[in-house]
Design a protein around this motif. Structure first.
Motif, PDB file in Angstrom:
ATOM      1  N   LEU A   1      -7.109  -4.089   2.419  1.00  0.00           N
ATOM      2  CA  LEU A   1      -6.551  -4.029   3.772  1.00  0.00           C
ATOM      3  C   LEU A   1      -7.478  -4.618   4.825  1.00  0.00           C
ATOM      4  CD1 LEU A   1      -4.663  -0.606   3.865  1.00  0.00           C
ATOM      5  CD2 LEU A   1      -3.806  -2.897   3.349  1.00  0.00           C
TER       6      LEU A   1
ATOM      7  N   ALA B   1      -2.990   3.310   7.674  1.00  0.00           N
ATOM      8  CA  ALA B   1      -4.056   3.252   6.681  1.00  0.00           C
ATOM      9  C   ALA B   1      -5.416   3.070   7.343  1.00  0.00           C
ATOM     10  CB  ALA B   1      -3.778   2.112   5.701  1.00  0.00           C
TER      11      ALA B   1
ATOM     12  N   TYR C   1       0.836  -1.203   0.000  1.00  0.00           N
ATOM     13  CA  TYR C   1       0.000   0.000   0.000  1.00  0.00           C
ATOM     14  C   TYR C   1       0.874   1.257   0.000  1.00  0.00           C
ATOM     15  CZ  TYR C   1      -2.602   3.771   2.344  1.00  0.00           C
ATOM     16  OH  TYR C   1      -3.135   4.981   2.697  1.00  0.00           O
TER      17      TYR C   1
ATOM     18  N   ASN D   1      -1.159   9.770   4.058  1.00  0.00           N
ATOM     19  CA  ASN D   1       0.032   8.925   3.980  1.00  0.00           C
ATOM     20  C   ASN D   1       1.285   9.631   4.510  1.00  0.00           C
ATOM     21  OD1 ASN D   1      -1.508   6.864   2.735  1.00  0.00           O
ATOM     22  ND2 ASN D   1      -1.245   7.861   0.757  1.00  0.00           N
TER      23      ASN D   1
ATOM     24  N   ARG E   1       2.785   1.808  -3.368  1.00  0.00           N
ATOM     25  CA  ARG E   1       1.996   2.188  -4.538  1.00  0.00           C
ATOM     26  C   ARG E   1       1.845   3.701  -4.672  1.00  0.00           C
ATOM     27  NH1 ARG E   1      -1.766  -1.770  -2.823  1.00  0.00           N
ATOM     28  NH2 ARG E   1      -3.246  -0.087  -2.331  1.00  0.00           N
TER      29      ARG E   1
END
Length: 550
Positions: A62, A56, A19, A34, A22
Motif C-alpha cells: 500500500l 488501511a 486489500y 478493517n 483478501r
C-alpha cells in the motif's frame, strides 16, 4: 453520465480494493480492524464499517505517502500527467497543507520576503508565521461593478518586484471564492524574469482547464506551484487536495520534506484513494463529464436573470466605461468567471446576503457562503437538475415579494417610491437604467466591508514581519475601534466566512482599514482573532504609531 463501459485506471484504489477483499488477519493499526468493531453497531451506523474497510495503513503493497515508491507514486504520476504538472503531491490536510509547504519551501530563512496578495486565506498567514517570513502585501484589483476584488495588477507586481528585488516569490489566490479571476500569464512572466516562482492558491479551481467552457488552469498559465482542493469543485473526499509543481524554481526534495513535516505520518487512505479515483474518473470520461453540470449552471443563470428581484455577478464588457480591447485583459482583474460559481444578490437591496442564505436554507437549498451583499452558489459536475429546479422555485417565491403597492423598501427602511437608486459608485440613477445595468450593485455604505473588498491607500505595503513568538500582553493596549488609524495592529481581524484576514498583527492600520473596522463593528459582523468579540476595541502595540499617510 455513465462510465460503465470505460475502465477507470486508479492504482491506489485497486490496491485498497484488493486489500479489503483478501480479508487478511490484521495485527496492525488501525484498531477498528478493517471495520469489524463497527459490526456491533445498529444498522444506521454500520455505514462506518464500509468506509473502514479501506481505512488501511502503510503495510506491504500500500506504499507510503511520504516516501512513495509503489501505488501512491503511480497514482501521483498519473495525476501529474493528467493535470499538466511535472510533479504532483497528494495532500490529506486540504489546501492548507499545500500552502504551508510551498511557503516553507521558498522562504527558508527568517526574514525572507514573500510578495503576497492582500486578501489571502488564513493558511497563508500561518505559513508566513511558521517560516518567520516578511510579507509585502499587494493590493488586489477591484471589479467596479460588483465591488469584489481579484488578483493584483501587472503594474502592482512589476513595481513590487522593483522595490523588493530579493523577494523569494509571489503568492496569489486565483480564482477567488466567487469564481472570479483574470490572466495569470503576465504575472508568471514577471516572476520568471526576476528568477522567482509564482505560487497560486487555486483551491477553488481544481476543475479549471478540464473543459473548453472552463477558465484556463494556473499551470497552463505558467505558475510554478499550484495548490488545488480536489474536494471543493471535483469529486474528492473532504480534506483531499493536490499540490502541483513545474519548472526548477521550487526545490522538490525540500518540498517533499516540508510536506512530511506538516502532514500526518498516518495519512488517510480513503482520502488518498478519493484523489486517485477522482482523477481516474475525469480521465475515463473526459470533458463530457462536465456537460450536464455546465448545462444546469447555465439554466440557473438564465432563469435567475429573468427574475425581477435577483441579479447575477458576471463580467462586464464595459469595464472602466469602455469596451475591452486587445491587451486589456492584462489591466483588469476580472476577465474570467467560473460558470459553476453562480453569485446572486437582491437588486433592490431588501435582503442582505446573510438573510438570503438563511431564506434559501429554510427552503432546503444550502449555499456555499454569503457576505453582506452576495450569496455564492457552488455547482459542480455532480449537480442535478432537480436541485437547480428546487433552488429556482425558492427564488421565484421570494421574487413575488419584491413589489408591494408599487413601492420598495430598502434594508435601512427607506421607502424608494421615487424610482431612484444610489449605485455602488455613488451616482443616482433611475430604476429602469439600473435594471439594464446588472453590474451596478446597490450597496449601502455600512455593508461595504466584504472580506474581499480590502482596499488600501497603497497598492504595495511595507514589509510586515510574521513570527511564531506570541504577542506579549504588556506590549499592547486596547483602543477604541474609532481610534485605530495610524496604529500598529497586535491581533488579527478575520471576518468569517470565508476566513480572509482583514488585518494582520504588525500591520499599520491605514485610514481605509480603520474605516472598514468601524463598519464591521456597526454591522455586527462575526470576526475571528480578536480578543474583544464585540469589535468595540482592538489590541494595538503601545508606543507605535505612524502617520496617516503611508
Amino acid at each position: 453520465m455513465s462510465n460503465q463501459n470505460k475502465y477507470i485506471k486508479a492504482p491506489l484504489v485497486e490496491a485498497l480494493v484488493n486489500y479489503a477483499e483478501r480479508k487478511d488477519a490484521s495485527f496492525h493499526v488501525p484498531g477498528h480492524k478493517n471495520g469489524r468493531v463497527y459490526q456491533r453497531l445498529t444498522e444506521t451506523y454500520q455505514i462506518f464499517g464500509s468506509i473502514a474497510g479501506i481505512d488501511a495503513t502503510e503495510i506491504s503493497g500500500l506504499d507510503d505517502l511520504h516516501h512513495p515508491e509503489g501505488v501512491i507514486a503511480e497514482a501521483e504520476e498519473k495525476a501529474a500527467r493528467f493535470f499538466g504538472a511535472e510533479a504532483t503531491y497528494f495532500l490529506v490536510a486540504g489546501s492548507t497543507a499545500g500552502n504551508l509547504a510551498l511557503i516553507l519551501s521558498v522562504c527558508t530563512s527568517p526574514g525572507d520576503v514573500l510578495l503576497v496578495q492582500r486578501n489571502v486565506h488564513k493558511s497563508v498567514i500561518h505559513g508566513l508565521m511558521l517560516a518567520g517570513a516578511n510579507a509585502v502585501f499587494l493590493g488586489p484589483q477591484a471589479d467596479t461593478a460588483s465591488g469584489l476584488v481579484t488578483i493584483p495588477s501587472v503594474e502592482t507586481v512589476r513595481e513590487a518586484l522593483r522595490r523588493y528585488p530579493g523577494a523569494k516569490g509571489l503568492l496569489v489566490t486565483h480564482p477567488n471564492y466567487y469564481g472570479m479571476g483574470g490572466s495569470l500569464a503576465p504575472l508568471a512572466g514577471l516572476c520568471h524574469c526576476s528568477g522567482i516562482p509564482l505560487l497560486v492558491d487555486e483551491a477553488h479551481g481544481a476543475h479549471f482547464g478540464l473543459h473548453p467552457a472552463l477558465p484556463r488552469s494556473a499551470l497552463s498559465e505558467g505558475a510554478d506551484g499550484v495548490v488545488q482542493s480536489t474536494h471543493k469543485m471535483l469529486s474528492g473526499l473532504t480534506m483531499s487536495a493536490m499540490l502541483h509543481v513545474q519548472g526548477g524554481r521550487i526545490d522538490r526534495k525540500l518540498l517533499r520534506q516540508r510536506l512530511a513535516m506538516i502532514q500526518s505520518s498516518s495519512p488517510s487512505y480513503p482520502i488518498m484513494a478519493s484523489l486517485d479515483l477522482s482523477r481516474g474518473l475525469l480521465e475515463a470520461e473526459g470533458p463530457s463529464i462536465f456537460e450536464e453540470g455546465l448545462q444546469y449552471a447555465g439554466k440557473l443563470r438564465q432563469e435567475i436573470m429573468r427574475l425581477r428581484r435577483f441579479g447575477v455577478v458576471d463580467i462586464q464588457p464595459a469595464a472602466g466605461s469602455r469596451d475591452l480591447v486587445e491587451g486589456d485583459e492584462y489591466l483588469y482583474g476580472y476577465t474570467t468567471q467560473d460558470p459553476f460559481k453562480v453569485v446572486i444578490y437582491d437588486k433592490y437591496n431588501q435582503i442582505s446576503g446573510y438573510k438570503l442564505q438563511e431564506r434559501l436554507e429554510q427552503a432546503g437549498c444550502i449555499p456555499e457562503m454569503s457576505d453582506s451583499r452576495y450569496v455564492v452558489l457552488a455547482l459542480s459536475l455532480g449537480t442535478s437538475l432537480q436541485d437547480v429546479e428546487r433552488l429556482l422555485t425558492a427564488l421565484a417565491d421570494m421574487d413575488e415579494e419584491v413589489i408591494t403597492e408599487g413601492q420598495l423598501t430598502n434594508s435601512e427602511g427607506v421607502c424608494e417610491a421615487s424610482n431612484k437608486y444610489v449605485t455602488s459608485s455613488g451616482s443616482e440613477v433611475n430604476r429602469d437604467h439600473r435594471d439594464n445595468s446588472p453590474g451596478e450593485a446597490v450597496i449601502p455604505d455600512h455593508q461595504k466591508f466584504s472580506t474581499w473588498n480590502i482596499y488600501s491607500a497603497s497598492a504595495i505595503s511595507t514589509e510586515v514581519p510574521f513570527r511564531m513568538t506570541p504577542v506579549r500582553e504588556e506590549e499592547t493596549e486596547k483602543v477604541s475601534i474609532y481610534h485605530t488609524e495610524g496604529r500598529v495592529a497586535a491581533e488579527m481581524v478575520i471576518p468569517y466566512p470565508p476566513g480572509i484576514p482583514l488585518l494582520y498583527p504588525g500591520e499599520w492600520i491605514t485610514p481605509d482599514i480603520a474605516g472598514l473596522l468601524t463598519k464591521l463593528y456597526h454591522a455586527g459582523a462575526k470576526c475571528q482573532g480578536t480578543a474583544d468579540s464585540t469589535m468595540s476595541t482592538l489590541r494595538v502595540y503601545k508606543n507605535q504609531k505612524v502617520g496617516a499617510k503611508q
